[in-house]
Design an enzyme around this catalytic site. Structure first.
Site, PDB file in Angstrom:
ATOM      1  N   GLU A  92      -5.114  -4.376   5.316  1.00  0.00           N
ATOM      2  CA  GLU A  92      -4.517  -5.516   4.330  1.00  0.00           C
ATOM      3  C   GLU A  92      -2.958  -5.198   4.349  1.00  0.00           C
ATOM      4  O   GLU A  92      -2.476  -4.319   4.511  1.00  0.00           O
ATOM      5  CB  GLU A  92      -5.127  -5.375   3.153  1.00  0.00           C
ATOM      6  CG  GLU A  92      -6.518  -5.593   2.852  1.00  0.00           C
ATOM      7  CD  GLU A  92      -6.989  -5.179   1.671  1.00  0.00           C
ATOM      8  OE1 GLU A  92      -8.276  -5.340   1.309  1.00  0.00           O
ATOM      9  OE2 GLU A  92      -6.208  -4.919   0.637  1.00  0.00           O
ATOM     10  N   CYS A 105       3.900  -5.557   1.775  1.00  0.00           N
ATOM     11  CA  CYS A 105       3.039  -4.175   1.585  1.00  0.00           C
ATOM     12  C   CYS A 105       2.433  -3.852   2.531  1.00  0.00           C
ATOM     13  O   CYS A 105       1.619  -4.786   3.267  1.00  0.00           O
ATOM     14  CB  CYS A 105       2.346  -4.319   0.311  1.00  0.00           C
ATOM     15  SG  CYS A 105       1.520  -2.817  -0.165  1.00  0.00           S
ATOM     16  N   CYS A 112      -8.648   5.797   3.973  1.00  0.00           N
ATOM     17  CA  CYS A 112      -7.892   6.973   3.534  1.00  0.00           C
ATOM     18  C   CYS A 112      -8.869   8.069   3.335  1.00  0.00           C
ATOM     19  O   CYS A 112      -9.764   8.230   2.556  1.00  0.00           O
ATOM     20  CB  CYS A 112      -6.935   6.455   2.287  1.00  0.00           C
ATOM     21  SG  CYS A 112      -5.980   7.813   1.881  1.00  0.00           S
ATOM     22  N   CYS A 116      -8.571   9.020  -3.840  1.00  0.00           N
ATOM     23  CA  CYS A 116      -8.084   8.995  -5.254  1.00  0.00           C
ATOM     24  C   CYS A 116      -9.112   8.415  -5.961  1.00  0.00           C
ATOM     25  O   CYS A 116      -9.510   7.372  -5.475  1.00  0.00           O
ATOM     26  CB  CYS A 116      -6.665   8.324  -5.481  1.00  0.00           C
ATOM     27  SG  CYS A 116      -5.432   9.208  -4.511  1.00  0.00           S
ATOM     28  N   CYS A 119      -8.804   4.485  -6.585  1.00  0.00           N
ATOM     29  CA  CYS A 119      -8.394   3.700  -5.477  1.00  0.00           C
ATOM     30  C   CYS A 119      -9.447   3.209  -4.760  1.00  0.00           C
ATOM     31  O   CYS A 119     -10.360   3.932  -4.310  1.00  0.00           O
ATOM     32  CB  CYS A 119      -7.638   4.522  -4.506  1.00  0.00           C
ATOM     33  SG  CYS A 119      -7.199   3.592  -3.166  1.00  0.00           S
ATOM     34  N   CYS A 342      -4.668  -3.767  -3.162  1.00  0.00           N
ATOM     35  CA  CYS A 342      -5.304  -3.230  -1.869  1.00  0.00           C
ATOM     36  C   CYS A 342      -6.621  -2.684  -1.863  1.00  0.00           C
ATOM     37  O   CYS A 342      -7.016  -2.077  -2.949  1.00  0.00           O
ATOM     38  CB  CYS A 342      -4.300  -2.375  -1.519  1.00  0.00           C
ATOM     39  SG  CYS A 342      -4.906  -1.123  -0.108  1.00  0.00           S
TER      40      CYS A 342
HETATM   41  S1  SF4 Z   1      -4.133   5.885  -3.677  1.00  0.00           S
HETATM   42 FE1  SF4 Z   1      -5.739   5.338  -2.134  1.00  0.00          FE
HETATM   43  S2  SF4 Z   1      -4.503   4.767  -0.200  1.00  0.00           S
HETATM   44 FE2  SF4 Z   1      -3.384   6.034  -1.566  1.00  0.00          FE
HETATM   45  S3  SF4 Z   1      -3.593   8.346  -0.970  1.00  0.00           S
HETATM   46 FE3  SF4 Z   1      -5.064   7.781  -2.662  1.00  0.00          FE
HETATM   47  S4  SF4 Z   1      -6.801   7.229  -1.816  1.00  0.00           S
HETATM   48 FE4  SF4 Z   1      -5.247   7.183  -0.072  1.00  0.00          FE
END
Ligand code: SF4
Length: 387
Positions: A92, A105, A112, A116, A119, A342
């Site tokens: 995105e 962005c 990823c 996190c 996220c 996102c």
């Molecule tokens: S916030 Fe999301 S995109 Fe950013 S490092 Fe953590 S898991 Fe990865």
């Protein structure tokens, strides 16, 4: 015959490619300007290049955007694109207009690996790094599409934030040439202060970025102590807060801005209590780091098991930091009606069950920037932010 996508190159890379074709560097500069300043992808358009060069390029090279799966436009002017990067993966990019500033962005990875807790991208797992051309293509497409869409001749995108999907510093070798293209006066000519890399804290790469291509740095902190950050940002187990802040201090010697931005996602009952604010104040005071805090309202998604902090608590947290002399802002939510944060649209695509068919159904626009026409699709439900 396989051709090379010229979006893969910064100017030095393009010069090396042109040299192999027997062309001098100034030809690469001309070509670079055509591609990035004018959004051209058809070599026949590039009339100040020698015909012989245009013929060579036609057989060896191409300028290829990422296919657009969907485009959502918010009532506040925010536009979000979902790009197809193949094999059922999508990334995105989001354009956020604000006054005389236009921020894009950009994503750096499909998925990823950091994972996190808050996220949506992290919950999807990691598919692959984007290539330089796939990172640059997001800006190339957005800038030239927007010029046409907004009927403007001047530059529309003034700021880039590497805060889309992925941890940019875990895709370092692809990231840096793309950053250089963003900064290059023969391309987008963005100020180093207006290009921000956001990291969850890949300490060795923070040092490399400072040496190779210093731009503004944002760090996803999200917790004031290691036990809590270990839980929210698993990379903290490898690079704990003290090491991270030391790397930030070192980075400031190179940074185009004299502060680091700390991003802090406000999670109800998790990291938003008065004692957490106090711990942050002590952390900043004890390290003396020059910083500002950006408090981010969390957009809940079911798999996270987390909730958004109530607004009064966010404001009280911001006041506690501000009263201690720390510059603190609370991020405005933008594009809520189109899911501008996102992760979730791409997460939906990442579910590989019949992904190709669903992507084909969802593909509303496949655009070349110069000939692009906007296409609105129905709004998606609100989701969480990524990096
Ligand atoms: S916030 Fe999301 S995109 Fe950013 S490092 Fe953590 S898991 Fe990865």
């Amino acid at each position: 015959m396989t051709t090379v996508n010229l979006l893969e190159f910064d100017l030095d890379g393009l010069a090396a490619f042109c040299e192999k074709l027997g062309e001098k560097r100034f030809r690469a500069t001309q070509l670079f300007r055509w591609i990035h300043q004018r959004g051209a992808s058809d070599f026949a358009q590039m009339t100040d290049l020698a015909k012989s060069l245009r013929e060579k390029l036609a057989t060896t090279a191409r300028v290829e955007a990422l296919p657009v799966i969907t485009q959502h436009e918010s009532t506040d002017g925010t536009i979000k694109w979902l790009f197809d990067v193949g094999d059922g993966n999508a990334v995105e990019a989001v354009f956020i207009p604000e006054g005389d500033r236009g921020t894009l962005c950009v994503s750096s990875q499909a998925g990823c690996a950091v994972g996190c807790r808050f996220c949506s991208t992290g919950h999807q797992g990691f598919s692959r790094n984007l290539r330089t051309g796939e990172i640059t293509a997001q800006l190339w497409f957005a800038e030239h599409f927007l010029r046409q869409h907004l009927k403007r001749d001047d530059r529309v995108i003034s700021n880039v934030v590497m805060m889309g999907m992925g941890e940019p510093l875990q895709n370092y070798s692809a990231l840096v040439p793309s950053l250089r293209t963003m900064l290059d006066d023969n391309a987008y000519g963005l100020s180093r202060r207006r290009v921000t890399v956001s990291t969850s804290g890949v300490v060795p790469m923070i040092d490399r970025l400072g040496a190779d291509c210093p731009v503004a740095l944002a760090v996803s902190l999200h917790a004031p102590n290691d036990p809590l950050r270990d839980d929210l940002v698993p990379l903290n187990r490898k690079y704990p807060i003290a090491e991270l802040l030391e790397a930030c201090q070192r980075y400031l010697a190179h940074a185009p801005r004299d502060f680091i931005t700390f991003e802090y996602c406000m999670l109800d009952g998790v990291n938003d209590q008065p004692e957490h604010a106090q711990q942050l104040v002590e952390l900043v005071r004890s390290t003396g780091i020059s910083c500002k805090f950006n408090l981010i309202p969390f957009n809940p998604f079911p798999a996270s098991g987390l909730l958004r902090s109530p607004q009064p608590r966010v404001l009280a947290f911001a006041k506690a930091l501000s009263d201690a002399g720390i510059v603190t802002t609370v991020r405005k939510t933008r594009g809520d009606d189109i899911d501008a944060a996102c992760g979730q649209l791409a997460g939906d695509v990442k579910d590989r069950t019949h992904a190709a068919e669903r992507m084909a159904q969802r593909r509303t626009v496949v655009l070349h920037p110069v000939r692009a026409t906007a296409s609105k699709v129905s709004p998606a439900p609100p989701v969480t932010q990524g990096h």
